[in-house]
Design a protein around this motif. Structure first.
Motif, PDB file in Angstrom:
ATOM      1  N   GLU A  13       0.916  -1.603  -0.014  1.00  0.00           N
ATOM      2  CA  GLU A  13       0.000   0.358   0.173  1.00  0.00           C
ATOM      3  C   GLU A  13       0.892   1.213  -0.330  1.00  0.00           C
ATOM      4  O   GLU A  13       0.619   2.122  -0.052  1.00  0.00           O
ATOM      5  CB  GLU A  13      -0.921   0.026   1.340  1.00  0.00           C
ATOM      6  CG  GLU A  13      -2.023  -0.708   1.226  1.00  0.00           C
ATOM      7  CD  GLU A  13      -3.309  -0.796   2.577  1.00  0.00           C
ATOM      8  OE1 GLU A  13      -3.223  -0.546   3.353  1.00  0.00           O
ATOM      9  OE2 GLU A  13      -4.008  -2.119   1.904  1.00  0.00           O
ATOM     10  N   ASP A  55      -4.375  -0.800  -3.483  1.00  0.00           N
ATOM     11  CA  ASP A  55      -5.227  -0.213  -3.371  1.00  0.00           C
ATOM     12  C   ASP A  55      -5.296  -0.998  -2.170  1.00  0.00           C
ATOM     13  O   ASP A  55      -5.664  -0.463  -0.171  1.00  0.00           O
ATOM     14  CB  ASP A  55      -6.281  -0.450  -3.431  1.00  0.00           C
ATOM     15  CG  ASP A  55      -6.674   1.168  -4.642  1.00  0.00           C
ATOM     16  OD1 ASP A  55      -5.436   2.119  -4.431  1.00  0.00           O
ATOM     17  OD2 ASP A  55      -7.193   0.977  -5.785  1.00  0.00           O
ATOM     18  N   ARG A  56      -5.815  -2.379  -1.730  1.00  0.00           N
ATOM     19  CA  ARG A  56      -5.932  -3.153  -0.423  1.00  0.00           C
ATOM     20  C   ARG A  56      -4.491  -4.572  -0.139  1.00  0.00           C
ATOM     21  O   ARG A  56      -5.242  -5.085  -1.252  1.00  0.00           O
ATOM     22  CB  ARG A  56      -7.616  -3.466  -0.393  1.00  0.00           C
ATOM     23  CG  ARG A  56      -8.011  -4.852   1.346  1.00  0.00           C
ATOM     24  CD  ARG A  56      -9.374  -4.223   0.949  1.00  0.00           C
ATOM     25  NE  ARG A  56      -9.115  -5.473   2.284  1.00  0.00           N
ATOM     26  CZ  ARG A  56      -9.296  -6.661   1.970  1.00  0.00           C
ATOM     27  NH1 ARG A  56      -8.742  -7.172   0.922  1.00  0.00           N
ATOM     28  NH2 ARG A  56      -9.798  -7.665   2.819  1.00  0.00           N
ATOM     29  N   VAL A  58      -4.010  -7.903   1.384  1.00  0.00           N
ATOM     30  CA  VAL A  58      -3.936  -8.569   1.577  1.00  0.00           C
ATOM     31  C   VAL A  58      -2.948  -9.550   2.370  1.00  0.00           C
ATOM     32  O   VAL A  58      -2.713 -10.189   1.877  1.00  0.00           O
ATOM     33  CB  VAL A  58      -5.027 -10.066   1.252  1.00  0.00           C
ATOM     34  CG1 VAL A  58      -5.958 -10.730   2.794  1.00  0.00           C
ATOM     35  CG2 VAL A  58      -6.201  -9.237   0.866  1.00  0.00           C
ATOM     36  N   LYS A  59      -2.876  -9.588   3.508  1.00  0.00           N
ATOM     37  CA  LYS A  59      -1.683  -9.602   3.977  1.00  0.00           C
ATOM     38  C   LYS A  59      -1.333 -11.052   4.565  1.00  0.00           C
ATOM     39  O   LYS A  59      -2.181 -11.744   4.552  1.00  0.00           O
ATOM     40  CB  LYS A  59      -1.210  -8.856   5.814  1.00  0.00           C
ATOM     41  CG  LYS A  59      -1.546  -7.572   5.578  1.00  0.00           C
ATOM     42  CD  LYS A  59      -0.589  -6.800   6.166  1.00  0.00           C
ATOM     43  CE  LYS A  59      -0.329  -5.169   6.458  1.00  0.00           C
ATOM     44  NZ  LYS A  59      -0.128  -4.469   7.742  1.00  0.00           N
TER      45      LYS A  59
END
Length: 118
Positions: A13, A55-56, A58-59
């Motif tokens: 990000e 934008d996002r 997901v770890k």
């Protein structure tokens, strides 16, 4: 040979922050930079590590098959304790895993990596 390795690309990000972390960790320089993409390496014409804005993110969660790590970076170091202190100061988080020869962390964006005793 089909091709030549150009770069390992990590989604994140905040490319600036993550590139800075890996610059310090690996002793590389910025060879390409714009707001959504930063590349670090030894030189502009050598294989590199790049950071791509998403934008996002997901770890990954280690170890967790529901959120697999998918890949990780191993970094050779001469002293695990000294290297650990430095990566933690840069924003890494210890995952509390490893042995006497390696330790597992996440970078500031949540990607796992290991410090491995050389």
């Amino acid at each position: 040979m089909i091709g030549k390795w150009h770069a390992l690309v990590l989604d994140c990000e905040d490319p600036d922050r993550l590139a800075g972390f890996y610059q310090e960790l690996l002793g590389m320089i910025r060879v390409e930079e714009d707001p959504d993409w930063i590349t670090i390496g030894d030189a502009a014409d050598r294989p590199a590590v790049a950071f791509q804005r998403v934008d996002r993110l997901v770890k990954p969660q280690w170890p967790d098959a529901e959120h697999p790590q998918q890949m990780h970076v191993d970094v050779m170091v001469p002293d695990l304790d000294a290297a650990e202190a430095r990566v933690l100061a840069l924003g890494a988080a210890s995952l509390g895993a490893g042995t006497g020869s390696f330790r597992v962390y996440t970078d500031p964006a949540g990607h796992p990596f290991c410090l491995v005793l050389s």
